[in-house]
Design a protein around this motif. Structure first.
Motif, PDB file in Angstrom:
ATOM      1  N   ALA A  29      71.004  58.164  30.978  1.00 19.84           N
ATOM      2  CA  ALA A  29      69.836  57.335  30.665  1.00 19.84           C
ATOM      3  C   ALA A  29      69.133  56.962  31.955  1.00 19.84           C
ATOM      4  CB  ALA A  29      70.245  56.076  29.908  1.00 19.84           C
ATOM      5  N   SER A  30      67.874  56.567  31.842  1.00 18.70           N
ATOM      6  CA  SER A  30      67.117  56.127  33.017  1.00 18.70           C
ATOM      7  C   SER A  30      66.076  55.110  32.606  1.00 18.70           C
ATOM      8  CB  SER A  30      66.449  57.314  33.718  1.00 18.70           C
ATOM      9  OG  SER A  30      65.456  57.885  32.888  1.00 18.70           O
ATOM     10  N   ALA A  31      65.607  54.328  33.586  1.00 23.36           N
ATOM     11  CA  ALA A  31      64.553  53.344  33.363  1.00 23.36           C
ATOM     12  C   ALA A  31      63.722  53.238  34.637  1.00 23.36           C
ATOM     13  CB  ALA A  31      65.140  51.982  33.004  1.00 23.36           C
ATOM     14  N   PRO A  32      62.381  53.294  34.528  1.00 27.20           N
ATOM     15  CA  PRO A  32      61.535  53.271  35.727  1.00 27.20           C
ATOM     16  C   PRO A  32      61.209  51.854  36.174  1.00 27.20           C
ATOM     17  CG  PRO A  32      60.173  53.566  33.794  1.00 27.20           C
ATOM     18  CD  PRO A  32      61.602  53.481  33.297  1.00 27.20           C
ATOM     19  N   TYR A  33      60.753  51.736  37.408  1.00 24.56           N
ATOM     20  CA  TYR A  33      60.158  50.496  37.912  1.00 24.56           C
ATOM     21  C   TYR A  33      59.199  50.865  39.033  1.00 24.56           C
ATOM     22  CZ  TYR A  33      64.712  50.987  40.346  1.00 24.56           C
ATOM     23  OH  TYR A  33      65.840  51.470  40.979  1.00 24.56           O
ATOM     24  N   ASP A  34      58.507  49.846  39.543  1.00 27.87           N
ATOM     25  CA  ASP A  34      57.401  50.096  40.454  1.00 27.87           C
ATOM     26  C   ASP A  34      57.758  49.792  41.905  1.00 27.87           C
ATOM     27  OD1 ASP A  34      55.660  50.841  38.391  1.00 27.87           O
ATOM     28  OD2 ASP A  34      55.133  48.747  37.991  1.00 27.87           O
TER      29      ASP A  34
END
Length: 498
Positions: A29-34
Motif C-alpha cells: 500500500a502507499s499514500a502520498p503527501y506534499d
C-alpha cells in the motif's frame, strides 16, 4: 509467527508491505503527501503528514492482507535521511521538517569549515562538509530561528521523529546517524570532536543503536491512531537508501545498488570503511551493522523528471518516455544538468542549479525530454565509474525504486555506463528492507542473510548496447565539460538561499 510491517517514509509518499509469518509479502500500500519549497534552495515537509500516511498505509495493509491488528508483531521504518525536526518536550514538532534537499545552511556549512578542516571532517565522519547534512541545518536553526532552537528538547531525524511519536523513545540507527556529520563512522557512535566543533548536545539527537534493535513498543495513543495493538514492537529502523540496499540483497560486500526515487543514491556494500579522496562518494554506516555503504547519497534524479513533467512537458511519465524514444542517443547535442537542488555529482556544490545547454532551433520538446533522462543517467555514470576507479567493481548493478519500473530508462543507463543492470521483481525494496529488519526482530528470520534469501528476487536484465555506448560517450563528455565550465558561475550565486 506474527506478521510484520515495513514502511518507507519517503520524500513524496509513504509505502508499506505486510509480510506473513512464513516470510512472504502478502500486501502492499502507499499514500502520498506534499513537499514545500518556501524559498529558493529550501525544502520542507509537515511531519504530521508522515504519521497520517502511516495510518492510511497500515489500515490498507491489514485490510488487503486480511490480517487483524493482533496478528502484527513488529513495525519497521526506513526513512528519508539528512532531515531535522525540532521537537518540544511532548515530542511535537515546532516547525516543518527541514528535509534532505534543503540547501539553506550554506553559510553555516562554510563557518563550520573554519572551525574544523574539511579533510578532518571527512576522516572522522566519512562525509563531505556540505549543507545537505544535518549538522549545518541544526546550526541554521540556532542562528536564524533561536526561539525554535531554544524551545526544542530534541533535534530528531525524520525516522527518529516517527519512532519517537510511536514509542516515546529517542533513538537513531547507525545509518541515519552517519548522515549527520556528528558521527564517527569507524567507532559507530557520536563523535566528541564534531560535537565540540558544533557545540551540540548528543542528548538532543538520541542514543545510537543497531537498525534491527527494538526501539520500543506502541503507546496507547499511537496504537489507536495506527489501528494496531498497544505493545506492538517498533524497531529502530534505518535510512531509506540503506533499507533499499537491504531489499536489494546488499548484505554481502561488493554489490552495487542504484536507487531511483526523488533522489538517486548509488551505493556499494563494503566490509570495512573505504574513503574516496575525491569526495564524490561518502562513507556511511549500513543498516546491516556488519557492513558499510560507500555511496553518493543522491542527486535529484526522479525529482528532476517530476519537475520537468509538472512544469515543462505537462505530460505523464509514460508519455515522456514515448516522446524521448523518438530522439537519438545524445539528444542531438542537448545536455541537461540535474542540479535543481544543488549538485552531488560530478562534484558536490550546493550553489549549482539545473541547466539546459546546447539548445538550438533544431531542438524541440522531445529533445529536452530525452536530455532530462540522459542527464540523470550521466550522473549515475559519474558514480559507478568512480566506484570502478576505487576498485569497487560488481558484475551487475541492482536497480530499485520508481525508475526501475521503466525499461526505457534502465536500458539508457546500461548503454550509457556499459554495465549490466538487474531490476528486482519487487519494486518496493525500501519498505521490504524495513520489513526485513522487523522480521529479524520478530524472529521471522534468523538473520538479514536469511531474509535476503527469502525476499530478494531478481527480474529484468538490461545488457549494454555497445553501439549506443559510443554516442553516449560523446554526450557524456559534453555533459562533463558543460558542468565544469559553469561551476564558476554557480559559485557566484551568493544569494542562492536568501
Amino acid at each position: 509467527m506474527a506478521h510484520v510491517i515495513g514502511c518507507d517514509v519517503g520524500s513524496q509518499s509513504l509505502k508499506g508491505v505486510l509480510i506473513d509469518g512464513d516470510g512472504a509479502i502478502i500486501a502492499e500500500a502507499s499514500a502520498p503527501y506534499d513537499l514545500s519549497f518556501p524559498h529558493p534552495g529550501w525544502a520542507e515537509q509537515n511531519p504530521d503528514d508522515w504519521l497520517r500516511a502511516l495510518s492510511v498505509v497500515i489500515s490498507a495493509l491489514l485490510r488487503r492482507g486480511g490480517v487483524a491488528a493482533s496478528g502484527v508483531g513488529a513495525l519497521g521504518l526506513a526513512s528519508q535521511v539528512d532531515g531535522v525536526v525540532p521537537v518540544d518536550p511532548r515530542g511535537r514538532h515546532l516547525r516543518p521538517a527541514i528535509i534532505w534537499m534543503d540547501r539553506r545552511a550554506e553559510a553555516q556549512s562554510r563557518a563550520l569549515g573554519q572551525r574544523i578542516a574539511k579533510a578532518r571532517i571527512f576522516d572522522v565522519t566519512g562525509l563531505n562538509l556540505d549543507s545537505s547534512h544535518v549538522a549545518p541545518k541544526i546550526l541554521w536553526l540556532r542562528d536564524e530561528e533561536p526561539d525554535v532552537y531554544e524551545a526544542a528538547e530534541a533535534m530528531l531525524l525524520p525516522g527518529s521523529y516517527v519512532a519517537h511519536r510511536l514509542t516515546g523513545e529517542r533513538v537513531v540507527d547507525y545509518s541515519n546517524a552517519s548522515s549527520t556529520m556528528l558521527y564517527d563512522v569507524r567507532s559507530k557512535d557520536w563523535s566528541a570532536e564534531m560535537l565540540s566543533a558544533t557545540d551540540l548536545d548528543p542528548g538532543t539527537l538520541g542514543r545510537v543503536a543497531p537498525a534491527d534493535e527494538v526501539a520500543g513498543v506502541l503507546t496507547e495513543a499511537a496504537a489507536r491512531d495506527l489501528g494496531l495493538e498497544v505493545g506492538t514492537k517498533v524497531v529502530v529502523g534505518c535510512g531509506d537508501e540503506h533499507g533499499a540496499c537491504l531489499g536489494a540483497g546488499l548484505v554481502v560486500p561488493n554489490l552495487v545498488c542504484d536507487i531511483t526515487g526523488t533522489a538517486e543514491p548509488v551505493c556499494a556494500a563494503a566490509d570495512e570503511p573505504v574513503f574516496d579522496e575525491t569526495g564524490l562518494v561518502e562513507t556511511h554506516a549500513h543498516a546491516d551493522s556488519r557492513l558499510w555503504l560507500i555511496e553518493n547519497p543522491g542527486f535529484v534524479s526522479g525529482g528532476s523528471v517530476r519537475w520537468y513533467s509538472d512544469n515543462v512537458a505537462k505530460m505523464s511519465f509514460e508519455e515522456m518516455t514515448r516522446e524521448a524514444e523518438g530522439v537519438p542517443a545524445g539528444s542531438e547535442g542537448l545536455v541537461f544538468l540535474p542540479c535543481l537542488s544543488g549538485a552531488m555529482t560530478p562534484t558536490w556544490n550546493g550553489n549549482a542549479r539545473g541547466v539546459f545547454h546546447g539548445l538550438s532551433m533544431k531542438h524541440g520538446l522531445s529533445h529536452m525530454t530525452r536530455a532530462v533522462f540522459e542527464g540523470c543517467a550521466f550522473g549515475f555514470r559519474d558514480i559507478v565509474d568512480r566506484f570502478a576507479e576505487m576498485g569497487i567493481e560488481s558484475e551487475e548493478v541492482r536497480v530499485v525504486g520508481g525508475g526501475a519500473k521503466s525499461p526505457f530508462w534502465c536500458q539508457m543507463k546500461a548503454d550509457a555506463t556499459g554495465r549490466v543492470l538487474r531490476a528486482l521483481k519487487n519494486q518496493e525494496a525500501t519498505a521490504t528492507g524495513a520489513a526485513m529488519l522487523a522480521g529479524v526482530a520478530e524472529g521471522t528470520y534468523a538473520s538479514l542473510d536469511e531474509a535476503a534469501d527469502g525476499l530478494v528476487e531478481l527480474g529484468a536484465t538490461y545488457e549494454p548496447d555497445a553501439g549506443a555506448k559510443a554516442a553516449y560517450d560523446k554526450a557524456y563528455s559534453l555533459y562533463r565539460a558543460a558542468y565544469a565550465a559553469l561551476e564558476p558561475v554557480f559559485d557566484r550565486r551568493e544569494d542562492t538561499v536568501g
